[in-house]
Structure formats: C-alpha cells, structure tokens
Write a protein that holds these residues in place. Sequence first.
Motif, PDB file in Angstrom:
ATOM      1  N   UNK A   1       0.862  -1.145  -0.060  1.00  0.00           N
ATOM      2  CA  UNK A   1      -0.025   0.126   0.053  1.00  0.00           C
ATOM      3  C   UNK A   1       0.724   1.327   0.029  1.00  0.00           C
ATOM      4  N   UNK A   2       2.105   1.106   0.154  1.00  0.00           N
ATOM      5  CA  UNK A   2       3.127   2.048  -0.002  1.00  0.00           C
ATOM      6  C   UNK A   2       3.109   2.977  -1.116  1.00  0.00           C
ATOM      7  N   UNK A   3       2.695   4.388  -0.844  1.00  0.00           N
ATOM      8  CA  UNK A   3       2.640   5.380  -1.801  1.00  0.00           C
ATOM      9  C   UNK A   3       1.098   5.714  -2.399  1.00  0.00           C
ATOM     10  N   UNK A   4       0.235   4.742  -1.916  1.00  0.00           N
ATOM     11  CA  UNK A   4      -1.406   4.717  -2.292  1.00  0.00           C
ATOM     12  C   UNK A   4      -2.009   5.144  -0.977  1.00  0.00           C
ATOM     13  N   UNK A   5      -1.646   4.615   0.386  1.00  0.00           N
ATOM     14  CA  UNK A   5      -2.435   4.786   1.322  1.00  0.00           C
ATOM     15  C   UNK A   5      -1.539   5.799   2.305  1.00  0.00           C
ATOM     16  N   UNK A   6      -2.383   6.688   3.138  1.00  0.00           N
ATOM     17  CA  UNK A   6      -1.843   7.470   3.956  1.00  0.00           C
ATOM     18  C   UNK A   6      -2.680   7.355   5.394  1.00  0.00           C
ATOM     19  N   UNK A   7      -1.861   7.105   6.504  1.00  0.00           N
ATOM     20  CA  UNK A   7      -2.403   7.028   7.726  1.00  0.00           C
ATOM     21  C   UNK A   7      -2.132   8.419   8.597  1.00  0.00           C
ATOM     22  N   UNK A   8      -3.166   8.753   9.265  1.00  0.00           N
ATOM     23  CA  UNK A   8      -2.968  10.011  10.089  1.00  0.00           C
ATOM     24  C   UNK A   8      -3.851   9.797  11.350  1.00  0.00           C
ATOM     25  N   UNK A   9      -3.788  10.534  12.189  1.00  0.00           N
ATOM     26  CA  UNK A   9      -4.408  10.833  13.506  1.00  0.00           C
ATOM     27  C   UNK A   9      -4.581  12.250  14.079  1.00  0.00           C
ATOM     28  N   UNK A  10      -5.797  12.386  14.764  1.00  0.00           N
ATOM     29  CA  UNK A  10      -6.141  13.519  15.467  1.00  0.00           C
ATOM     30  C   UNK A  10      -6.253  13.118  16.910  1.00  0.00           C
ATOM     31  N   UNK A  11      -5.477  13.350  17.744  1.00  0.00           N
ATOM     32  CA  UNK A  11      -5.538  12.999  18.945  1.00  0.00           C
ATOM     33  C   UNK A  11      -6.648  13.923  19.859  1.00  0.00           C
ATOM     34  N   UNK A  12      -6.937  15.104  19.279  1.00  0.00           N
ATOM     35  CA  UNK A  12      -7.917  15.995  19.974  1.00  0.00           C
ATOM     36  C   UNK A  12      -9.291  15.223  19.840  1.00  0.00           C
TER      37      UNK A  12
END
Length: 125
Positions: free
Chosen positions: A64-75
């Motif tokens: 999935x590298x280059x196609x998927x992006x993981x992120x987070x919002x701790x708030x």
Amino acid sequence: QVQMVESGGGLVQAGGSLRLSCAASGRTFSNYARGWFRQAPGKEREFVAAVNWSGGSTYYADSVKGRFTVSRDNAKNTVYLQMNSLKPEDTAVYYCAAKSAYSASEFKANDMTYWGKGTLVTVSS
C-alpha cells in the motif's frame, strides 16, 4: 467501556479513493500507537499501516506504500486511513487497532490492546 468504531468503508471502482475513520471512546489514546489491519476472504489478517502516538512517524505495508496515508487527530481520538488508487486486491475487511506503546515501528496483530469490529471495503474491477 472502551470502543473503537470504524466508518467509511463501501464499494468503489478500481482507481477510486476512500477514507476510513476509526473513532475511539472510553479512554484517551493519545499515548497509544494506532493503525490498520485488513483481512480478505480466505486470507490471514495483515498489517496495512500504523502511526505513532504523536502522528510524527508512519509505517506501511509494501503493498500500500505510496497509495495509502495513515494519520491521527488526538483531540478527536480518531485515526484515519486515506486510500487512493484502489485495486481489487485491496478488497477486505479493514480493522483499526491500538497498541499500548508510543512507537508504531513494531505493529503486529498479536500485540494489539484494542480492536475495532471492522468495515468492509470492496473494490470492483
């Protein structure tokens, strides 16, 4: 009671995009590594992506590298998975997970503390 609930799955054509969300409740996850696994029919659950406690470090499966992006919002106690250029082989149930650790460098299914119930992603050719 701790809960993690995924949303955003669905049916999409190959080449399309989806954004998965995983909202947690019952405790704060700001000091947990969080990420995503997936399981296709007849296959074992596999690692997809993970993010460390701060969001500053991310890790991806080669597929999935280059196609998927993981992120987070701790708030918001929420982790996301942006999936672009989807392929039929991405079809699976996607699970979010949390590990009681700051680092996400070793994000293995057996080490997870919490799991969501999953959301189905179907990519048609």
